[in-house]
Write a protein that holds these residues in place. Structure first.
Motif, PDB file in Angstrom:
ATOM      1  N   UNK A 222      18.662 -27.525  13.751  1.00 28.33           N
ATOM      2  CA  UNK A 222      18.315 -28.348  12.080  1.00 28.33           C
ATOM      3  C   UNK A 222      17.870 -27.582  11.011  1.00 28.33           C
ATOM      4  N   UNK A 223      17.697 -28.273   9.976  1.00 23.07           N
ATOM      5  CA  UNK A 223      17.030 -27.758   8.957  1.00 23.07           C
ATOM      6  C   UNK A 223      18.588 -26.958   7.763  1.00 23.07           C
ATOM      7  N   UNK A 224      17.635 -25.773   7.436  1.00 25.74           N
ATOM      8  CA  UNK A 224      18.556 -24.819   6.480  1.00 25.74           C
ATOM      9  C   UNK A 224      18.631 -23.261   7.280  1.00 25.74           C
ATOM     10  N   UNK A 225      18.951 -22.221   6.846  1.00 25.68           N
ATOM     11  CA  UNK A 225      19.054 -20.800   6.707  1.00 25.68           C
ATOM     12  C   UNK A 225      19.904 -19.946   5.718  1.00 25.68           C
ATOM     13  N   UNK A 226      19.480 -19.107   5.581  1.00 26.73           N
ATOM     14  CA  UNK A 226      20.161 -18.516   4.911  1.00 26.73           C
ATOM     15  C   UNK A 226      21.404 -18.347   4.876  1.00 26.73           C
ATOM     16  N   UNK A 227      22.370 -18.175   4.049  1.00 30.02           N
ATOM     17  CA  UNK A 227      24.113 -17.836   4.625  1.00 30.02           C
ATOM     18  C   UNK A 227      24.307 -16.483   4.915  1.00 30.02           C
ATOM     19  N   UNK A 228      25.042 -15.998   4.922  1.00 27.93           N
ATOM     20  CA  UNK A 228      25.230 -14.501   5.311  1.00 27.93           C
ATOM     21  C   UNK A 228      24.975 -14.090   4.486  1.00 27.93           C
ATOM     22  N   UNK A 229      25.874 -13.995   2.990  1.00 28.51           N
ATOM     23  CA  UNK A 229      26.374 -13.365   2.026  1.00 28.51           C
ATOM     24  C   UNK A 229      24.817 -14.085   0.906  1.00 28.51           C
ATOM     25  N   UNK A 230      24.387 -15.080   1.693  1.00 28.73           N
ATOM     26  CA  UNK A 230      23.279 -15.058   0.579  1.00 28.73           C
ATOM     27  C   UNK A 230      22.072 -13.784   0.061  1.00 28.73           C
ATOM     28  N   UNK A 231      21.580 -14.163  -0.921  1.00 29.36           N
ATOM     29  CA  UNK A 231      20.440 -12.953  -1.368  1.00 29.36           C
ATOM     30  C   UNK A 231      19.483 -13.535  -1.907  1.00 29.36           C
ATOM     31  N   UNK A 232      18.908 -12.833  -1.178  1.00 26.49           N
ATOM     32  CA  UNK A 232      17.100 -13.342  -1.837  1.00 26.49           C
ATOM     33  C   UNK A 232      16.295 -13.119  -3.510  1.00 26.49           C
ATOM     34  N   UNK A 233      16.559 -14.000  -3.779  1.00 27.17           N
ATOM     35  CA  UNK A 233      16.305 -14.099  -5.389  1.00 27.17           C
ATOM     36  C   UNK A 233      14.667 -13.729  -5.389  1.00 27.17           C
ATOM     37  N   UNK A 234      15.021 -13.148  -6.830  1.00 22.67           N
ATOM     38  CA  UNK A 234      13.969 -12.383  -7.218  1.00 22.67           C
ATOM     39  C   UNK A 234      12.569 -13.346  -8.183  1.00 22.67           C
ATOM     40  N   UNK A 235      13.714 -13.829  -9.106  1.00 26.58           N
ATOM     41  CA  UNK A 235      13.247 -15.107  -9.805  1.00 26.58           C
ATOM     42  C   UNK A 235      14.211 -15.682 -10.928  1.00 26.58           C
ATOM     43  N   UNK A 236      14.285 -16.635 -11.276  1.00 26.28           N
ATOM     44  CA  UNK A 236      15.448 -16.933 -11.518  1.00 26.28           C
ATOM     45  C   UNK A 236      14.593 -18.186 -12.911  1.00 26.28           C
ATOM     46  N   UNK A 237      15.332 -18.255 -13.745  1.00 26.53           N
ATOM     47  CA  UNK A 237      15.257 -18.392 -15.121  1.00 26.53           C
ATOM     48  C   UNK A 237      15.685 -20.134 -15.193  1.00 26.53           C
ATOM     49  N   UNK A 238      14.969 -21.302 -15.964  1.00 25.99           N
ATOM     50  CA  UNK A 238      15.915 -22.370 -15.853  1.00 25.99           C
ATOM     51  C   UNK A 238      15.399 -23.640 -17.015  1.00 25.99           C
ATOM     52  N   UNK A 239      16.373 -23.498 -18.214  1.00 28.88           N
ATOM     53  CA  UNK A 239      15.805 -24.754 -18.778  1.00 28.88           C
ATOM     54  C   UNK A 239      16.315 -25.690 -18.436  1.00 28.88           C
ATOM     55  N   UNK A 240      15.789 -26.614 -18.536  1.00 33.90           N
ATOM     56  CA  UNK A 240      15.644 -28.003 -17.452  1.00 33.90           C
ATOM     57  C   UNK A 240      16.508 -28.598 -18.214  1.00 33.90           C
ATOM     58  N   UNK A 241      17.085 -29.035 -18.983  1.00 35.12           N
ATOM     59  CA  UNK A 241      18.343 -29.501 -19.999  1.00 35.12           C
ATOM     60  C   UNK A 241      19.578 -29.509 -19.241  1.00 35.12           C
ATOM     61  N   UNK A 242      19.650 -28.376 -18.849  1.00 34.86           N
ATOM     62  CA  UNK A 242      20.861 -27.620 -18.027  1.00 34.86           C
ATOM     63  C   UNK A 242      21.214 -28.223 -17.084  1.00 34.86           C
ATOM     64  N   UNK A 243      20.033 -28.443 -15.928  1.00 28.36           N
ATOM     65  CA  UNK A 243      19.906 -29.065 -14.699  1.00 28.36           C
ATOM     66  C   UNK A 243      20.224 -30.748 -14.103  1.00 28.36           C
ATOM     67  N   UNK A 244      21.592 -31.320 -13.635  1.00 28.76           N
ATOM     68  CA  UNK A 244      21.687 -32.417 -12.863  1.00 28.76           C
ATOM     69  C   UNK A 244      20.692 -32.148 -11.264  1.00 28.76           C
ATOM     70  N   UNK A 245      19.906 -32.770 -11.430  1.00 27.20           N
ATOM     71  CA  UNK A 245      19.704 -33.319 -10.432  1.00 27.20           C
ATOM     72  C   UNK A 245      18.848 -34.952  -9.865  1.00 27.20           C
ATOM     73  N   UNK A 246      18.998 -35.782  -9.040  1.00 29.97           N
ATOM     74  CA  UNK A 246      18.422 -36.027  -8.636  1.00 29.97           C
ATOM     75  C   UNK A 246      19.154 -37.012  -7.796  1.00 29.97           C
ATOM     76  N   UNK A 247      18.136 -38.129  -6.678  1.00 33.08           N
ATOM     77  CA  UNK A 247      18.493 -38.270  -5.410  1.00 33.08           C
ATOM     78  C   UNK A 247      18.727 -40.060  -6.543  1.00 33.08           C
ATOM     79  N   UNK A 248      20.030 -40.259  -5.321  1.00 33.69           N
ATOM     80  CA  UNK A 248      21.019 -41.815  -5.576  1.00 33.69           C
ATOM     81  C   UNK A 248      20.000 -42.584  -4.873  1.00 33.69           C
TER      82      UNK A 248
END
Length: 293
Positions: A222-248
């Motif tokens: 159950x749940x989730x885990x890091x993918x084999x090809x995944x890398x640990x993120x150091x930091x991420x910069x995101x401008x909010x209006x660039x994202x579409x994120x909501x629960x329908x």
């Protein structure tokens, strides 16, 4: 189906022995009501994308130059559909003396499972989106000046590309944020003003911060885990209006034993259906720094 672990209580207290877990940290990126309404009725949503030509010389004998308006649509598909049902035998509940166990279980599900997975999915979707460059940087031994320099390069690049400043968020691991905090405390005269280029600095536990994750099916895990090809993120910069994120659609309900035909149990169902995507015209508002290995 995993067995329940409701301990038989001798003296029940309302203080719950619960695991440590942070609430959701990606909620600041949730889209507004306008976007939610746009995705109300379909599996896919159409996002209007508009561009116009620039200005030309106006001449008195000819007048205006002729430009054009380009109006097209991006199609975005809902990409998150997860759920679970949890059972508790009626005798286990009665003998444990925890008749309100599903109130506590629902809160525990949200805090320890739903929120961490939602965060991990959000950051992985952003990092793996087509057109987003993940910059490999080994910051495991980085000093505060190294981190501040990296952040200054990011903010300067975004400023030059005219990315909106007021809703620009920095997501960073607690470890790297701690390096910055210690530096600021020990060196009060040294500049860390680059942090003022963000609307907010948000710490993200590393276990939720990968470039790619696997969502477990629930057949054996159950749940989730890091993918084999995944890398640990150091930091991420995101401008909010660039994202579409909501629960329908979010559904949560508890069923009594009388409502179940084959089991003398209580049952709780939970489902979450939504989307995390990016606007193709706003990828300049996203930067991802990830570990090299």
């Amino acid at each position: 189906m995993p067995s329940n672990s409701i301990a038989f209580a001798r003296h029940y207290t309302s203080v719950i022995d619960e695991v440590y877990q942070r609430a959701s940290v990606s909620g600041v990126l949730n889209s507004g009501r306008r976007m939610v309404r746009a995705g109300h009725n379909a599996k896919e949503i159409l996002i209007p994308k508009i561009s116009v030509t620039g200005l030309g010389n106006y001449t008195r004998n000819v007048g205006y130059k002729t430009g054009a308006i380009t109006y097209e649509f991006e199609t975005k598909t809902f990409n998150y559909d997860r759920g679970i049902r949890l059972f508790a035998d009626v005798m286990d509940v009665e003998e444990a003396g925890v008749n309100d166990c599903f109130v506590e279980a629902g809160a525990e599900l949200q805090r320890t499972q739903v929120a961490p997975e939602a965060d991990a999915f959000t950051f992985a979707q952003i990092a793996s989106h087509t057109g987003v460059t993940v910059t490999p940087e080994d910051l495991s031994e980085a000093t505060a000046t190294d981190i501040l320099q990296a952040l200054r390069e990011v903010t300067s690049a975004m400023d030059e590309k005219q990315v909106t400043l007021g809703s620009r968020y920095l997501f960073i691991t607690p470890t790297l944020k701690g390096v910055l905090d210690d530096f600021s405390y020990a060196n009060p005269t040294m500049s860390n003003r680059v942090l003022e280029r963000f609307a907010r600095v948000i710490e993200v536990p590393q276990v939720r911060f990968y470039t790619a994750i696997d969502l477990k099916s629930g057949d054996t895990e159950f749940g989730y885990a890091k993918a084999a090809a995944g890398k640990a993120i150091n930091f991420m910069v995101v401008e909010k209006s660039a994202v579409i994120k909501f629960d329908k659609h979010v559904a949560s309900r508890v069923f009594s034993p009388d409502e179940l035909e084959s089991l003398d149990s209580y049952m709780m169902k939970y489902r979450k259906y939504g989307i995390v995507e990016l606007f193709d015209n706003k990828l300049d508002g996203v930067y991802v720094s990830a570990a090299t290995e």
